[in-house]
Motif scaffolding. Structure first.
Motif, PDB file in Angstrom:
ATOM      1  N   ASP A   1       0.858  -1.178   0.000  1.00  0.00           N
ATOM      2  CA  ASP A   1       0.000   0.000   0.000  1.00  0.00           C
ATOM      3  C   ASP A   1       0.898   1.233   0.000  1.00  0.00           C
ATOM      4  O   ASP A   1       2.013   1.195   0.557  1.00  0.00           O
ATOM      5  CB  ASP A   1      -0.904  -0.013   1.237  1.00  0.00           C
ATOM      6  N   LEU A   2       0.425   2.306  -0.621  1.00  0.00           N
ATOM      7  CA  LEU A   2       1.226   3.529  -0.658  1.00  0.00           C
ATOM      8  C   LEU A   2       1.498   4.081   0.727  1.00  0.00           C
ATOM      9  O   LEU A   2       2.550   4.700   0.964  1.00  0.00           O
ATOM     10  CB  LEU A   2       0.506   4.587  -1.506  1.00  0.00           C
ATOM     11  N   MET A   3       0.590   3.845   1.667  1.00  0.00           N
ATOM     12  CA  MET A   3       0.780   4.346   3.027  1.00  0.00           C
ATOM     13  C   MET A   3       1.853   3.552   3.770  1.00  0.00           C
ATOM     14  O   MET A   3       2.755   4.133   4.390  1.00  0.00           O
ATOM     15  CB  MET A   3      -0.542   4.297   3.791  1.00  0.00           C
TER      16      MET A   3
ATOM     17  N   ALA B   1       2.522   9.800  -5.140  1.00  0.00           N
ATOM     18  CA  ALA B   1       1.493   8.970  -4.513  1.00  0.00           C
ATOM     19  C   ALA B   1       0.136   9.661  -4.537  1.00  0.00           C
ATOM     20  O   ALA B   1      -0.904   9.016  -4.744  1.00  0.00           O
ATOM     21  CB  ALA B   1       1.900   8.641  -3.077  1.00  0.00           C
ATOM     22  N   SER B   2       0.141  10.980  -4.349  1.00  0.00           N
ATOM     23  CA  SER B   2      -1.128  11.711  -4.381  1.00  0.00           C
ATOM     24  C   SER B   2      -1.736  11.695  -5.787  1.00  0.00           C
ATOM     25  O   SER B   2      -2.963  11.607  -5.942  1.00  0.00           O
ATOM     26  CB  SER B   2      -0.911  13.159  -3.910  1.00  0.00           C
TER      27      SER B   2
ATOM     28  N   TYR C   1      -3.282   8.233  -6.225  1.00  0.00           N
ATOM     29  CA  TYR C   1      -4.551   8.143  -5.494  1.00  0.00           C
ATOM     30  C   TYR C   1      -5.645   8.948  -6.186  1.00  0.00           C
ATOM     31  O   TYR C   1      -6.800   8.509  -6.303  1.00  0.00           O
ATOM     32  CB  TYR C   1      -4.371   8.627  -4.058  1.00  0.00           C
TER      33      TYR C   1
ATOM     34  N   HIS D   1      -7.402   4.736  -5.195  1.00  0.00           N
ATOM     35  CA  HIS D   1      -6.936   3.709  -4.260  1.00  0.00           C
ATOM     36  C   HIS D   1      -5.501   3.992  -3.833  1.00  0.00           C
ATOM     37  O   HIS D   1      -4.738   4.641  -4.556  1.00  0.00           O
ATOM     38  CB  HIS D   1      -6.992   2.315  -4.902  1.00  0.00           C
ATOM     39  N   THR D   2      -5.163   3.491  -2.655  1.00  0.00           N
ATOM     40  CA  THR D   2      -3.768   3.503  -2.208  1.00  0.00           C
ATOM     41  C   THR D   2      -3.189   2.090  -2.169  1.00  0.00           C
ATOM     42  O   THR D   2      -1.972   1.929  -2.149  1.00  0.00           O
ATOM     43  CB  THR D   2      -3.631   4.132  -0.806  1.00  0.00           C
ATOM     44  N   ASN D   3      -4.041   1.067  -2.147  1.00  0.00           N
ATOM     45  CA  ASN D   3      -3.576  -0.309  -2.145  1.00  0.00           C
ATOM     46  C   ASN D   3      -3.001  -0.670  -3.516  1.00  0.00           C
ATOM     47  O   ASN D   3      -3.625  -0.399  -4.552  1.00  0.00           O
ATOM     48  CB  ASN D   3      -4.717  -1.266  -1.787  1.00  0.00           C
TER      49      ASN D   3
END
Length: 481
Positions: free
Chosen positions: A128-130, A178-179, A182, A187-189
């Motif tokens: 995930d990006l997070m 990443a932004s 998204y 999605h961030t996954n």
């Protein structure tokens, strides 16, 4: 099932990370309780902890996706985690001799290495990006402090500050990318992003996101044109810290790039291939020519590491399973070569201190024949001369490029490797043909062992561990396809 009850069995894929995190906290408390300016006990226990975690990764393999999809454990992650843990353990061992002189004698040094390694393992398993960003920042924050761990040295302080400022810039670029991802996929996954790309198709905003994200990761692997921090930080940081920078963090960042481009960005492979090919060519060519004029041995190694990142990216440029295998094998051999090389440098110490310049190695073959022999073998391996391991590392990378019909890239890689032979052979010439200029001190036992092990692995690659390594890399790469 009661939601208040934690099912620890379901967390099995993350047991190595949990053990490392708990161990780091316990060792931090041990260091505080001992309350000594110098505490080698914490460093030795940290090495033991890293070895135990590596054994857990190898002999208790558990695949799965946990924590709501942000953490993934597969064969590729396990292969790279073993390299990360091995590189960190050897870096700690290299810091034990003459720790006071290097500024690595405080127990906080070992704790910071453990926390940075934990961040790298999170990067390797990020889904995930997070979680990707959390792991990257955990690694980076620890590395910023490690670069300036020798507080009374102006060079180390400068190195830490440069790394922090440029690292913050790279983190901003990565977050910006990443932004974009998204915003254009929702999605961030990483698994959901690839589905969204496949369904919605390519867009300009998506490509911008990929460019910025890969630029942020390219900084971490020291790929050109995001390499500007590497020579200064490598030269300014204490030598054992430089050894750490040159091994484990590069493996973690390279793993992250491989997982992103081969999995998440698979539907737009034509776009990311252009980026990776550019990074590869720029890194190989610049490193080959920039290293020629270097006089500092650590700056030479910095440009050498930039060049080897370029060679590893040759394999990744193919976008195939063979290419991923090539990257995995290349990084494993690169870690072994780099650890051995830094062990040699730390062994060549005189009353004036460690060798700083290439000319300081003059006559080392006469006064320290074993160290000079191992260093010469490693230099030949770094060139890629057969039958040493470095040759097979480049063989696997170039073979993947040729299979993908990237002939120009492979030819540029071979030519860059030929140019790099000049500055590697110059080191051998200085050690064997110049007159001694200094008397070297006795080599610590730990460094002798590391040099012997590294030299053995490099010389006997395909006769002892070649096939198991190739098989492990094949299994690891297969988990991404």
């Amino acid at each position: 099932m009661n939601s208040d009850v934690i099912d620890f069995a379901s967390l099995a894929p993350a047991y190595p990370e949990m053990l490392l995190a708990i161990g780091a906290i316990v060792l931090l408390l041990v260091g505080v309780v001992i309350n000594k300016e110098r505490s080698p006990l914490v460093s030795y226990l940290s090495v033991v902890l890293l070895v135990v975690v590596a054994l857990l990764v190898m002999f208790q393999p558990v695949d799965g996706v946990i924590f709501n999809g942000v953490f993934i454990a597969d064969s590729f992650a396990r292969f790279m985690k073993v390299l990360v843990l091995g590189g960190s353990a050897f870096a700690l061992l290299l810091s034990l001799p003459n720790a006071v002189e290097n500024g690595t004698h405080k127990f906080e040094y070992a704790i910071l290495v453990l926390l940075a390694t934990l961040g790298m393992m999170m990067m390797v398993s990020a889904n995930d990006l997070m979680s990707l960003y959390v792991g990257l920042e955990l690694q980076s924050l620890a590395l910023y402090v490690l670069a300036a761990i020798k507080r009374d040295d102006s060079k180390a302080t400068e190195a830490g500050l440069k790394y922090f400022v440029l690292g913050a810039l790279s983190s901003g670029m990565l977050l910006y990318g990443a932004s974009f991802l998204y915003g254009f996929t929702g999605h961030t996954n990483l698994q959901e992003i690839v589905i969204a790309i496949a369904n919605e198709g390519r867009s300009i905003g998506l490509v911008f996101g990929v460019v910025f994200l890969l630029a942020g990761i390219a900084f971490k692997i020291s790929a050109v044109p995001f390499h500007m921090w590497t020579p200064d930080v490598y030269e300014g940081a204490p030598t054992p810290v430089t050894a750490f920078f040159a091994t484990a963090p590069k493996v973690a960042a390279m793993t992250l790039m491989v997982r992103l481009v081969m999995d998440t960005f698979a539907p737009i492979s034509h776009d990311w291939q252009q980026i990776v090919i550019f990074l590869s060519i720029a890194s190989m060519v610049l490193a080959a020519f920039a290293a020629i004029g270097q006089k500092s041995i650590k700056r030479l190694i910095a440009y050498s590491s930039i060049g080897h990142v370029g060679f590893a990216l040759v394999g990744l440029s193919s976008g195939t399973q063979v290419g991923v295998e090539g990257v995995a094998i290349y990084m494993a051999i690169y870690v072994a070569m780099t650890v051995g090389l830094f062990a040699c440098i730390l062994s060549l110490r005189s009353e004036e201190g460690y060798v700083e310049n290439i000319d300081d190695l003059a006559g080392a073959a006469q006064t320290r024949p074993f160290v000079a022999a191992i260093m010469a073998i490693l230099m030949f391996s770094l060139i890629g001369m057969p039958p040493l391991a470095g040759f097979f590392a480049k063989w696997h990378a170039f073979l993947a490029a040729i299979d993908a019909q990237l002939y120009v890239l492979a030819v540029i890689g071979v030519l860059a490797s030929a140019v790099s032979a000049f500055y590697y052979l110059r080191v051998v010439k200085v050690m064997y043909f110049d007159e001694p200029v200094r008397k070297f001190a006795v080599v610590p036992a730990e460094l002798n062992i590391i040099m012997a092990v590294s030299g053995f692995l490099i010389v006997t690659y395909y006769f002892t561990v070649g096939s198991p390594l190739a098989n492990a890399a094949h299994i690891a790469a297969g988990s991404l396809f």
